[in-house]
Write a protein that holds these residues in place. Structure first.
Motif, mmCIF file in Angstrom:
data_model
loop_
_atom_site.group_PDB
_atom_site.id
_atom_site.type_symbol
_atom_site.label_atom_id
_atom_site.label_comp_id
_atom_site.label_asym_id
_atom_site.label_seq_id
_atom_site.Cartn_x
_atom_site.Cartn_y
_atom_site.Cartn_z
ATOM 1 N N GLU A 43 -16.730 33.669 -85.982
ATOM 2 C CA GLU A 43 -16.147 32.418 -85.474
ATOM 3 C C GLU A 43 -16.535 32.116 -84.036
ATOM 4 O OE1 GLU A 43 -11.987 32.106 -86.062
ATOM 5 O OE2 GLU A 43 -12.100 32.129 -88.260
ATOM 6 N N GLN A 44 -16.761 33.142 -83.227
ATOM 7 C CA GLN A 44 -17.115 32.919 -81.823
ATOM 8 C C GLN A 44 -18.617 32.710 -81.624
ATOM 9 O OE1 GLN A 44 -14.715 35.404 -82.656
ATOM 10 N NE2 GLN A 44 -13.238 33.805 -82.152
ATOM 11 N N ASP A 45 -19.362 32.896 -82.675
ATOM 12 C CA ASP A 45 -20.809 32.761 -82.593
ATOM 13 C C ASP A 45 -21.209 31.287 -82.561
ATOM 14 O OD1 ASP A 45 -23.413 33.586 -82.481
ATOM 15 O OD2 ASP A 45 -23.629 33.931 -84.638
ATOM 16 N N ALA A 46 -22.440 31.006 -82.117
ATOM 17 C CA ALA A 46 -22.952 29.631 -82.076
ATOM 18 C C ALA A 46 -23.782 29.341 -83.318
ATOM 19 C CB ALA A 46 -23.812 29.431 -80.832
ATOM 20 N N TYR A 47 -23.818 28.061 -83.687
ATOM 21 C CA TYR A 47 -24.688 27.644 -84.785
ATOM 22 C C TYR A 47 -26.142 27.596 -84.297
ATOM 23 C CZ TYR A 47 -20.766 26.161 -87.738
ATOM 24 O OH TYR A 47 -19.638 26.132 -88.517
ATOM 25 N N GLY A 48 -27.057 27.766 -85.229
ATOM 26 C CA GLY A 48 -28.469 27.629 -84.929
ATOM 27 C C GLY A 48 -29.077 26.568 -85.817
ATOM 28 N N MET A 49 -30.389 26.365 -85.688
ATOM 29 C CA MET A 49 -31.062 25.381 -86.528
ATOM 30 C C MET A 49 -32.498 25.824 -86.781
ATOM 31 S SD MET A 49 -31.548 21.271 -85.976
ATOM 32 C CE MET A 49 -29.810 20.974 -86.244
ATOM 33 N N ILE A 50 -32.962 25.578 -87.990
ATOM 34 C CA ILE A 50 -34.357 25.818 -88.343
ATOM 35 C C ILE A 50 -34.890 24.557 -89.000
ATOM 36 C CG2 ILE A 50 -33.666 26.919 -90.527
ATOM 37 C CD1 ILE A 50 -36.241 28.571 -90.378
ATOM 38 N N SER A 51 -36.049 24.109 -88.564
ATOM 39 C CA SER A 51 -36.598 22.843 -89.050
ATOM 40 C C SER A 51 -37.966 23.045 -89.678
ATOM 41 C CB SER A 51 -36.729 21.849 -87.895
ATOM 42 O OG SER A 51 -37.733 22.289 -86.987
ATOM 43 N N GLU A 52 -38.455 22.002 -90.321
ATOM 44 C CA GLU A 52 -39.803 22.022 -90.880
ATOM 45 C C GLU A 52 -40.832 22.330 -89.800
ATOM 46 O OE1 GLU A 52 -39.899 18.832 -94.533
ATOM 47 O OE2 GLU A 52 -40.019 18.064 -92.485
ATOM 48 N N SER A 53 -40.623 21.768 -88.610
ATOM 49 C CA SER A 53 -41.561 22.005 -87.510
ATOM 50 C C SER A 53 -41.589 23.471 -87.112
ATOM 51 C CB SER A 53 -41.172 21.146 -86.298
ATOM 52 O OG SER A 53 -41.249 19.777 -86.603
ATOM 53 N N ASP A 54 -40.419 24.101 -87.061
ATOM 54 C CA ASP A 54 -40.367 25.529 -86.725
ATOM 55 C C ASP A 54 -41.217 26.334 -87.708
ATOM 56 O OD1 ASP A 54 -38.558 25.226 -84.585
ATOM 57 O OD2 ASP A 54 -36.857 25.193 -85.973
ATOM 58 N N ILE A 55 -41.064 26.024 -88.978
ATOM 59 C CA ILE A 55 -41.786 26.765 -90.022
ATOM 60 C C ILE A 55 -43.293 26.504 -89.928
ATOM 61 C CG2 ILE A 55 -42.092 27.018 -92.521
ATOM 62 C CD1 ILE A 55 -39.061 26.253 -92.753
ATOM 63 N N ALA A 56 -43.648 25.231 -89.720
ATOM 64 C CA ALA A 56 -45.070 24.884 -89.651
ATOM 65 C C ALA A 56 -45.743 25.496 -88.428
ATOM 66 C CB ALA A 56 -45.231 23.367 -89.636
ATOM 67 N N TYR A 57 -45.079 25.386 -87.263
ATOM 68 C CA TYR A 57 -45.705 25.822 -86.018
ATOM 69 C C TYR A 57 -45.618 27.327 -85.788
ATOM 70 C CZ TYR A 57 -45.341 20.814 -84.959
ATOM 71 O OH TYR A 57 -45.433 19.449 -85.004
ATOM 72 N N LYS A 58 -44.467 27.921 -86.150
ATOM 73 C CA LYS A 58 -44.233 29.320 -85.799
ATOM 74 C C LYS A 58 -44.577 30.311 -86.907
ATOM 75 C CE LYS A 58 -40.407 27.887 -82.804
ATOM 76 N NZ LYS A 58 -38.930 27.980 -82.571
ATOM 77 N N VAL A 59 -44.738 29.799 -88.123
ATOM 78 C CA VAL A 59 -45.035 30.693 -89.232
ATOM 79 C C VAL A 59 -46.411 30.377 -89.828
ATOM 80 C CG1 VAL A 59 -44.266 31.573 -91.475
ATOM 81 C CG2 VAL A 59 -42.583 30.924 -89.748
ATOM 82 N N ILE A 60 -46.546 29.194 -90.406
ATOM 83 C CA ILE A 60 -47.787 28.841 -91.098
ATOM 84 C C ILE A 60 -48.977 28.806 -90.140
ATOM 85 C CG2 ILE A 60 -48.934 27.066 -92.472
ATOM 86 C CD1 ILE A 60 -46.135 26.260 -93.491
ATOM 87 N N ALA A 61 -48.798 28.125 -89.008
ATOM 88 C CA ALA A 61 -49.911 28.008 -88.060
ATOM 89 C C ALA A 61 -50.290 29.349 -87.449
ATOM 90 C CB ALA A 61 -49.538 27.020 -86.950
ATOM 91 N N SER A 62 -49.359 30.281 -87.443
ATOM 92 C CA SER A 62 -49.623 31.610 -86.876
ATOM 93 C C SER A 62 -50.094 32.614 -87.927
ATOM 94 C CB SER A 62 -48.353 32.145 -86.201
ATOM 95 O OG SER A 62 -47.927 31.281 -85.175
ATOM 96 N N GLY A 63 -50.189 32.150 -89.162
ATOM 97 C CA GLY A 63 -50.653 33.025 -90.222
ATOM 98 C C GLY A 63 -49.678 34.126 -90.592
ATOM 99 N N LYS A 64 -48.388 33.900 -90.377
ATOM 100 C CA LYS A 64 -47.382 34.921 -90.673
ATOM 101 C C LYS A 64 -46.835 34.736 -92.083
ATOM 102 C CE LYS A 64 -46.222 35.532 -85.816
ATOM 103 N NZ LYS A 64 -45.187 35.413 -84.761
ATOM 104 N N ASP A 65 -46.271 35.790 -92.622
ATOM 105 C CA ASP A 65 -45.805 35.793 -94.005
ATOM 106 C C ASP A 65 -44.359 35.291 -94.092
ATOM 107 O OD1 ASP A 65 -45.235 36.203 -96.631
ATOM 108 O OD2 ASP A 65 -45.580 38.375 -96.620
ATOM 109 N N PRO A 66 -44.128 34.144 -94.712
ATOM 110 C CA PRO A 66 -42.762 33.616 -94.838
ATOM 111 C C PRO A 66 -41.874 34.475 -95.725
ATOM 112 C CG PRO A 66 -44.299 32.296 -96.107
ATOM 113 C CD PRO A 66 -45.119 33.233 -95.298
ATOM 114 N N GLN A 67 -42.484 35.349 -96.534
ATOM 115 C CA GLN A 67 -41.703 36.212 -97.413
ATOM 116 C C GLN A 67 -41.039 37.358 -96.636
ATOM 117 O OE1 GLN A 67 -41.111 35.595 -100.523
ATOM 118 N NE2 GLN A 67 -42.630 34.003 -100.961
#
Length: 204
Positions: A43-67
């Motif tokens: 309950e005291q923790d903060a919410y976060g967010m993950i977007s399509e851009s995060d996935i495209a830029y930080k995972v796919i473009a970097s060649g990292k495994d989404p699995q």
């Protein structure tokens, strides 16, 4: 004035921070969403967010495994949140200041999500409230200017500066309404106190 609660999308999903990016992608595709709210761990923790851009830029473009990559590795946390009672114009300003595309609407708990698309869909309602806000601000600044001039004298630089603020607001209102200003509040004041005009000749 429209508020964030009036235009937000209530159909919003959360995902665990420990979930894989592949799970996030599947959830995004299943509902045709652009972003997911990352749930709090407590309950005291903060919410976060993950977007399509995060996935495209930080995972796919970097060649990292989404699995194998986890949501917490690429999410934004804490993310800027919106109060449901915040006026739409102020939501738009907040988005502009922080270059946001979307943000969760929270008041104790997650209520929904609001995006630039939501704002643009209702932008026709923004112009009139802006004029009303300026009118209210104008009346307040006129009162302040009269008080300052009464305290410091109608020929004082403080008095002149206070009326400068009033005239700036009136000029913006005139621009918003596409109307020519017939007579300013300062000119009305000069009708009462002609000597106050001398104060506008000071050198900054």
């Amino acid at each position: 004035m429209l508020k964030a609660a009036d235009i937000m999308t209530k159909d919003v999903a959360t995902i665990r921070s420990s979930a894989t990016v592949a799970e996030a992608v599947r959830l995004l595709r299943s509902r045709d969403w652009r972003a997911l709210i990352v749930d709090r761990r407590h309950e005291q923790d903060a919410y976060g967010m993950i977007s399509e851009s995060d996935i495209a830029y930080k995972v796919i473009a970097s060649g990292k495994d989404p699995q194998t990559m986890r949501v917490y590795e690429i999410m934004t946390k804490p993310c800027i949140t919106i109060n449901p009672d915040l006026g739409l114009e102020y939501v738009a300003r907040l988005f502009a200041q922080h270059h946001l595309h979307r943000a969760p609407v929270i008041q104790g708990e997650l209520l929904g999500i609001i995006s630039i698309t939501d704002i643009l869909a209702h932008c026709e309602f923004l112009e009139q409230p802006r004029t009303m806000l300026l009118e209210q601000e104008l009346q307040e600044e006129i009162k302040k200017a009269r008080i300052v001039c009464a305290q410091t004298g109608v020929r004082s630089q403080e008095c002149a500066a206070a009326w400068d603020v009033v005239e700036e607001i009136q000029a913006e209102m005139s621009h918003q309404r596409s109307e020519k200003l017939m007579k300013s509040a300062f000119e009305d004041y000069c009708d009462e106190f002609p000597e106050s005009l001398e104060a506008r000749l000071y050198d900054l």
